[in-house]
Design a protein around this motif. Structure first.
Motif, PDB file in Angstrom:
ATOM      1  N   UNK A 160       1.558  -1.107  -0.140  1.00  0.00           N
ATOM      2  CA  UNK A 160      -0.197   0.058   0.139  1.00  0.00           C
ATOM      3  C   UNK A 160       1.278   1.343  -0.358  1.00  0.00           C
ATOM      4  N   UNK A 161       2.449   1.463  -0.162  1.00  0.00           N
ATOM      5  CA  UNK A 161       3.161   2.925   0.000  1.00  0.00           C
ATOM      6  C   UNK A 161       3.102   2.909  -0.992  1.00  0.00           C
ATOM      7  N   UNK A 162       3.029   3.924  -1.547  1.00  0.00           N
ATOM      8  CA  UNK A 162       2.898   5.058  -3.101  1.00  0.00           C
ATOM      9  C   UNK A 162       4.546   5.212  -3.383  1.00  0.00           C
ATOM     10  N   UNK A 163       4.385   5.468  -4.492  1.00  0.00           N
ATOM     11  CA  UNK A 163       6.269   6.050  -4.769  1.00  0.00           C
ATOM     12  C   UNK A 163       5.252   6.854  -6.040  1.00  0.00           C
ATOM     13  N   UNK A 164       6.121   8.321  -6.142  1.00  0.00           N
ATOM     14  CA  UNK A 164       5.993   9.187  -7.154  1.00  0.00           C
ATOM     15  C   UNK A 164       6.589   8.848  -8.498  1.00  0.00           C
ATOM     16  N   UNK A 165       6.050   9.223  -9.653  1.00  0.00           N
ATOM     17  CA  UNK A 165       6.782   9.150 -10.191  1.00  0.00           C
ATOM     18  C   UNK A 165       6.518  10.533 -11.645  1.00  0.00           C
ATOM     19  N   UNK A 166       7.310  11.087 -11.814  1.00  0.00           N
ATOM     20  CA  UNK A 166       7.792  11.380 -12.521  1.00  0.00           C
ATOM     21  C   UNK A 166       7.468  11.659 -14.113  1.00  0.00           C
ATOM     22  N   UNK A 167       6.562  11.699 -14.940  1.00  0.00           N
ATOM     23  CA  UNK A 167       6.591  11.368 -16.370  1.00  0.00           C
ATOM     24  C   UNK A 167       7.046  12.374 -17.518  1.00  0.00           C
ATOM     25  N   UNK A 168       7.616  12.196 -18.637  1.00  0.00           N
ATOM     26  CA  UNK A 168       8.517  12.786 -19.593  1.00  0.00           C
ATOM     27  C   UNK A 168       7.772  14.496 -19.786  1.00  0.00           C
ATOM     28  N   UNK A 169       6.772  14.385 -19.696  1.00  0.00           N
ATOM     29  CA  UNK A 169       5.624  15.822 -19.422  1.00  0.00           C
ATOM     30  C   UNK A 169       6.184  16.332 -18.384  1.00  0.00           C
ATOM     31  N   UNK A 170       6.517  15.749 -17.240  1.00  0.00           N
ATOM     32  CA  UNK A 170       6.471  16.683 -15.551  1.00  0.00           C
ATOM     33  C   UNK A 170       5.265  16.671 -14.986  1.00  0.00           C
ATOM     34  N   UNK A 171       4.463  15.582 -15.913  1.00  0.00           N
ATOM     35  CA  UNK A 171       3.385  14.960 -14.685  1.00  0.00           C
ATOM     36  C   UNK A 171       3.846  14.034 -13.614  1.00  0.00           C
ATOM     37  N   UNK A 172       3.625  14.311 -12.547  1.00  0.00           N
ATOM     38  CA  UNK A 172       3.266  13.487 -11.263  1.00  0.00           C
ATOM     39  C   UNK A 172       2.614  12.577 -11.400  1.00  0.00           C
ATOM     40  N   UNK A 173       2.758  11.283 -10.948  1.00  0.00           N
ATOM     41  CA  UNK A 173       2.077  10.468 -10.677  1.00  0.00           C
ATOM     42  C   UNK A 173       2.277   9.392  -9.489  1.00  0.00           C
ATOM     43  N   UNK A 174       1.610   9.177  -8.842  1.00  0.00           N
ATOM     44  CA  UNK A 174       1.694   8.268  -8.273  1.00  0.00           C
ATOM     45  C   UNK A 174       1.680   6.350  -8.031  1.00  0.00           C
ATOM     46  N   UNK A 175       1.706   5.874  -7.751  1.00  0.00           N
ATOM     47  CA  UNK A 175       1.358   4.170  -7.853  1.00  0.00           C
ATOM     48  C   UNK A 175       2.027   3.175  -5.953  1.00  0.00           C
ATOM     49  N   UNK A 176       1.208   2.809  -6.473  1.00  0.00           N
ATOM     50  CA  UNK A 176       1.904   1.918  -4.962  1.00  0.00           C
ATOM     51  C   UNK A 176       2.193   0.980  -5.306  1.00  0.00           C
ATOM     52  N   UNK A 177       2.663   0.198  -4.224  1.00  0.00           N
ATOM     53  CA  UNK A 177       3.703  -0.777  -4.662  1.00  0.00           C
ATOM     54  C   UNK A 177       3.266  -1.545  -5.344  1.00  0.00           C
ATOM     55  N   UNK A 178       2.257  -2.330  -4.786  1.00  0.00           N
ATOM     56  CA  UNK A 178       1.448  -3.505  -5.510  1.00  0.00           C
ATOM     57  C   UNK A 178       1.359  -3.348  -6.857  1.00  0.00           C
ATOM     58  N   UNK A 179       0.740  -1.699  -6.972  1.00  0.00           N
ATOM     59  CA  UNK A 179       0.554  -2.248  -8.362  1.00  0.00           C
ATOM     60  C   UNK A 179       1.897  -2.451  -9.522  1.00  0.00           C
ATOM     61  N   UNK A 180       2.946  -1.431  -9.143  1.00  0.00           N
ATOM     62  CA  UNK A 180       3.874  -1.556  -9.692  1.00  0.00           C
ATOM     63  C   UNK A 180       4.756  -3.032 -10.290  1.00  0.00           C
ATOM     64  N   UNK A 181       3.961  -3.991  -9.167  1.00  0.00           N
ATOM     65  CA  UNK A 181       4.429  -5.060  -8.811  1.00  0.00           C
ATOM     66  C   UNK A 181       4.374  -6.339 -10.313  1.00  0.00           C
ATOM     67  N   UNK A 182       2.636  -5.961 -10.008  1.00  0.00           N
ATOM     68  CA  UNK A 182       1.437  -6.269 -10.962  1.00  0.00           C
ATOM     69  C   UNK A 182       2.202  -5.807 -12.516  1.00  0.00           C
ATOM     70  N   UNK A 183       2.166  -4.995 -12.457  1.00  0.00           N
ATOM     71  CA  UNK A 183       3.016  -4.438 -13.830  1.00  0.00           C
ATOM     72  C   UNK A 183       4.213  -4.305 -14.717  1.00  0.00           C
ATOM     73  N   UNK A 184       5.130  -4.772 -13.292  1.00  0.00           N
ATOM     74  CA  UNK A 184       5.930  -5.524 -13.828  1.00  0.00           C
ATOM     75  C   UNK A 184       5.954  -6.727 -14.251  1.00  0.00           C
ATOM     76  N   UNK A 185       4.969  -7.511 -14.040  1.00  0.00           N
ATOM     77  CA  UNK A 185       4.844  -9.094 -14.238  1.00  0.00           C
ATOM     78  C   UNK A 185       4.174  -9.088 -15.058  1.00  0.00           C
ATOM     79  N   UNK A 186       3.032  -8.264 -15.253  1.00  0.00           N
ATOM     80  CA  UNK A 186       2.450  -8.315 -16.751  1.00  0.00           C
ATOM     81  C   UNK A 186       2.661  -7.597 -18.147  1.00  0.00           C
ATOM     82  N   UNK A 187       4.055  -7.040 -17.671  1.00  0.00           N
ATOM     83  CA  UNK A 187       4.578  -6.474 -18.470  1.00  0.00           C
ATOM     84  C   UNK A 187       5.609  -7.558 -19.257  1.00  0.00           C
TER      85      UNK A 187
END
Length: 156
Positions: free
Chosen positions: A99-126
């Motif tokens: 449930x922890x979140x990380x903030x990622x700044x995209x190339x266009x400068x927009x900041x996005x927030x993702x939970x660790x769980x979402x990132x892990x699921x993304x890596x697996x499906x990616x």
């Protein structure tokens, strides 16, 4: 979720073995979709895993020879390095961390927030997504692709 990383890594290693039987030019041949070649697809999978893991562990892990990757053996060494980083990160996983979140700044400068769980699921499906592209390309060149059958590999 570590079991799905282990599954992906097993499939990835099988693709490395599969690629060893290809002529070098076939490994680098331009393809439609994905990252444009078998070689670049494999590098991309590993790049993304390391990139996201660095964000999760908040460590500026670098793979110094990254720019020197030019052979299948180089990719395998890079993959092994990245697996070590990922295994270390996942070994510290505990209840509540998803449930922890990380903030990622995209190339266009927009900041996005993702939970660790979402990132892990993304890596697996990616990885599953890009491995599917390798399977399509294998069939296009008349070769049987690596099986990615989770049940046949004994994972639950």
């Amino acid at each position: 979720m570590i079991d799905l990383f282990l599954y992906n890594w097993q499939v990835r290693d099988d693709w490395f073995e599969w690629c060893k039987s290809l002529p070098e030019e076939e490994l680098h041949a331009e393809r439609k979709g994905g990252m444009g070649s078998l070689f670049q697809n494999l590098v991309h999978i590993i790049d993304c895993e390391l990139l996201w893991m660095k964000d999760l562990i908040k460590d500026p892990v670098t793979y110094e020879p990254r720019e020197m990757i030019s052979t299948l053996e180089d990719i395998i060494v890079y993959s092994d390095f990245t697996k070590d980083v990922t295994q270390h990160a996942l070994s510290t996983w505990n209840d509540g961390i998803e449930n922890r979140s990380i903030q990622i700044t995209s190339r266009n400068g927009k900041v996005h927030s993702f939970t660790y769980e979402k990132v892990i699921k993304h890596l697996i499906t990616h990885e599953v997504h890009h491995i599917g592209q390798l399977s399509v390309w294998a069939r296009e060149i008349g070769r049987k692709p690596v099986s990615s059958d989770l049940i046949a590999r004994g994972y639950e």
